[in-house]
Design an enzyme around this catalytic site. Structure first.
Site, PDB file in Angstrom:
ATOM      1  N   ASN A  13       0.878  -1.175   0.000  1.00 12.65           N
ATOM      2  CA  ASN A  13       0.000   0.000   0.000  1.00 12.65           C
ATOM      3  C   ASN A  13       0.914   1.222   0.000  1.00 12.65           C
ATOM      4  OD1 ASN A  13      -1.835   2.031   0.404  1.00 12.65           O
ATOM      5  ND2 ASN A  13      -2.238   1.518   2.554  1.00 12.65           N
ATOM      6  N   TRP A  14       1.037   1.813  -1.166  1.00 13.48           N
ATOM      7  CA  TRP A  14       1.989   2.934  -1.287  1.00 13.48           C
ATOM      8  C   TRP A  14       1.457   4.225  -0.670  1.00 13.48           C
ATOM      9  CZ3 TRP A  14       4.594   2.940  -6.835  1.00 13.48           C
ATOM     10  CH2 TRP A  14       5.286   1.733  -7.012  1.00 13.48           C
ATOM     11  N   LYS A  15       0.163   4.242  -0.318  1.00  8.14           N
ATOM     12  CA  LYS A  15      -0.484   5.441   0.230  1.00  8.14           C
ATOM     13  C   LYS A  15      -0.247   6.623  -0.715  1.00  8.14           C
ATOM     14  CE  LYS A  15       0.346   3.437   4.721  1.00  8.14           C
ATOM     15  NZ  LYS A  15       0.086   3.544   6.131  1.00  8.14           N
ATOM     16  N   GLU A 170      -5.702  -5.246  10.171  1.00 10.99           N
ATOM     17  CA  GLU A 170      -4.733  -4.182  10.401  1.00 10.99           C
ATOM     18  C   GLU A 170      -5.067  -3.454  11.705  1.00 10.99           C
ATOM     19  OE1 GLU A 170      -2.538  -3.052   6.619  1.00 10.99           O
ATOM     20  OE2 GLU A 170      -4.192  -1.665   6.860  1.00 10.99           O
ATOM     21  N   GLY A 176       2.006   2.161  10.566  1.00 10.25           N
ATOM     22  CA  GLY A 176       2.923   3.291  10.431  1.00 10.25           C
ATOM     23  C   GLY A 176       3.547   3.742  11.738  1.00 10.25           C
ATOM     24  N   GLY A 237       2.749  -1.199   4.265  1.00 14.76           N
ATOM     25  CA  GLY A 237       2.830   0.229   3.953  1.00 14.76           C
ATOM     26  C   GLY A 237       4.267   0.651   3.732  1.00 14.76           C
ATOM     27  N   GLY A 238       4.879   1.188   4.766  1.00 17.34           N
ATOM     28  CA  GLY A 238       6.227   1.771   4.668  1.00 17.34           C
ATOM     29  C   GLY A 238       7.233   0.887   3.946  1.00 17.34           C
TER      30      GLY A 238
HETATM   31  C1  PEP Z   1      -0.826  -0.023   5.760  1.00 20.28           C
HETATM   32  O1  PEP Z   1      -0.823   1.131   5.376  1.00 20.28           O
HETATM   33  O2  PEP Z   1      -1.723  -0.785   5.396  1.00 20.28           O
HETATM   34  C2  PEP Z   1       0.261  -0.484   6.627  1.00 20.28           C
HETATM   35  C3  PEP Z   1       0.201  -1.695   7.118  1.00 20.28           C
HETATM   36  O3  PEP Z   1       1.273   0.410   6.873  1.00 20.28           O
HETATM   37  P1  PEP Z   1       2.680   0.097   7.613  1.00 20.28           P
HETATM   38  O4  PEP Z   1       3.197  -1.184   7.050  1.00 20.28           O
HETATM   39  O5  PEP Z   1       3.544   1.265   7.281  1.00 20.28           O
HETATM   40  O6  PEP Z   1       2.381  -0.029   9.065  1.00 20.28           O
END
Ligand code: PEP
Length: 255
Positions: A13-15, A170, A176, A237-238
């Site tokens: 998930n590049w956001k 999640e 994040g 995400g990150g």
């Molecule tokens: C997400 O945005 O779905 C996520 C899991 O982010 P991160 O891995 O950065 O916690």
């Protein structure tokens, strides 16, 4: 419990990160690193990057997803994108109900359900996000809450359509923040989600549903999380913004 019955999927998930040119560059970096993956590989990019992502991913095992879609087919919804628009472009996946959309953009369980139905009816595959805030975990309502989110999101989804749904657990407090759920905590809630799917569709169907974990998953903790019996991949995400980091998680899911 049988992990052979379902595919592990690692989805990035590049956001709100990466321009189209940066998208091309990152996917070109990712492709050779994940070419031998024994799991599904998806990158969910901003709307304006979808063309670049589809072009760059063409002919590879990297699938492309969006991060949201509207529930109406068309109309006066300034700034929104419909599921049909995504489908016609060649987009395969869409994330629905991410906690950032719930927290910052007024997404509710009901709109998550409407978006899920719209996406499925347009032929998209859905990565459906559920998860609790820290206060809810501390109040001891995680299982009920996540089960309720799952039930409402899947209202009206047929067993046939469920084949195109991945559910991502999640915990909001882990997204994040660098705080990861322990492997046991992740597995426990993923099992609750699977039990909820079993209640709705039967145990056989529940065995086939991919249930991911997401929340600060990275190369250093992926092995332990992905080894859990009810964790079938991850929403990342990150760590999905760095090709080597993302590829290391794909490798962990391929074991
Ligand atoms: C997400 O945005 O779905 C996520 C899991 O982010 P991160 O891995 O950065 O916690």
């Amino acid at each position: 419990m049988n992990k052979q019955k379902r595919q592990a999927v690692i989805a990035g998930n590049w956001k709100m990160n990466k321009t189209p040119a940066e998208t091309t560059a990152l996917i070109n970096e990712i492709k050779p690193l994940v070419a031998n993956a024994d799991c599904g590989v998806v990158v969910c990019v901003p709307f304006v990057d979808l063309h670049a992502a589809l072009d760059a991913a063409k002919g590879s095992n990297v699938k492309v997803g969006a991060q949201n879609c509207h529930f109406e087919k068309s109309g006066a919804f300034t700034g929104e994108i419909s599921a049909d628009m995504l489908k016609e472009m060649g987009v395969e996946y869409v994330i629905i109900g991410h906690s950032e959309r719930r927290t910052y953009f007024g997404e509710t369980d009901v709109t998550v359900n409407k978006r899920t139905l719209a996406a499925l009816n347009s032929g998209l595959k859905v990565i459906l996000c559920v998860g609790e805030y820290l206060e809810q975990r501390e109040q001891g309502v995680t299982a009920e809450l996540v089960s309720m989110q799952t039930k409402i999101a899947l209202m009206g989804v047929t067993a046939e359509q469920l084949k195109n749904v991945i559910i991502a657990y999640e915990p909001v407090w882990a997204i994040g923040t660098g705080k990861t759920a322990t492997a046991e905590q992740a597995n426990e809630v993923n099992a609750v989600i699977r039990a909820t799917v079993a209640e709705l569709y039967g145990a056989d169907v529940a065995e086939t549903v991919t249930v991911q974990y997401g929340g600060s998953m990275k190369a250093s903790n992926a092995d332990e999380l992905l080894a859990q019996p009810d964790v079938d991949g991850g929403l990342i995400g990150g760590a999905s913004l760095v090709a080597e980091d993302f590829a290391a998680i794909v490798k962990a899911a391929s074991k």
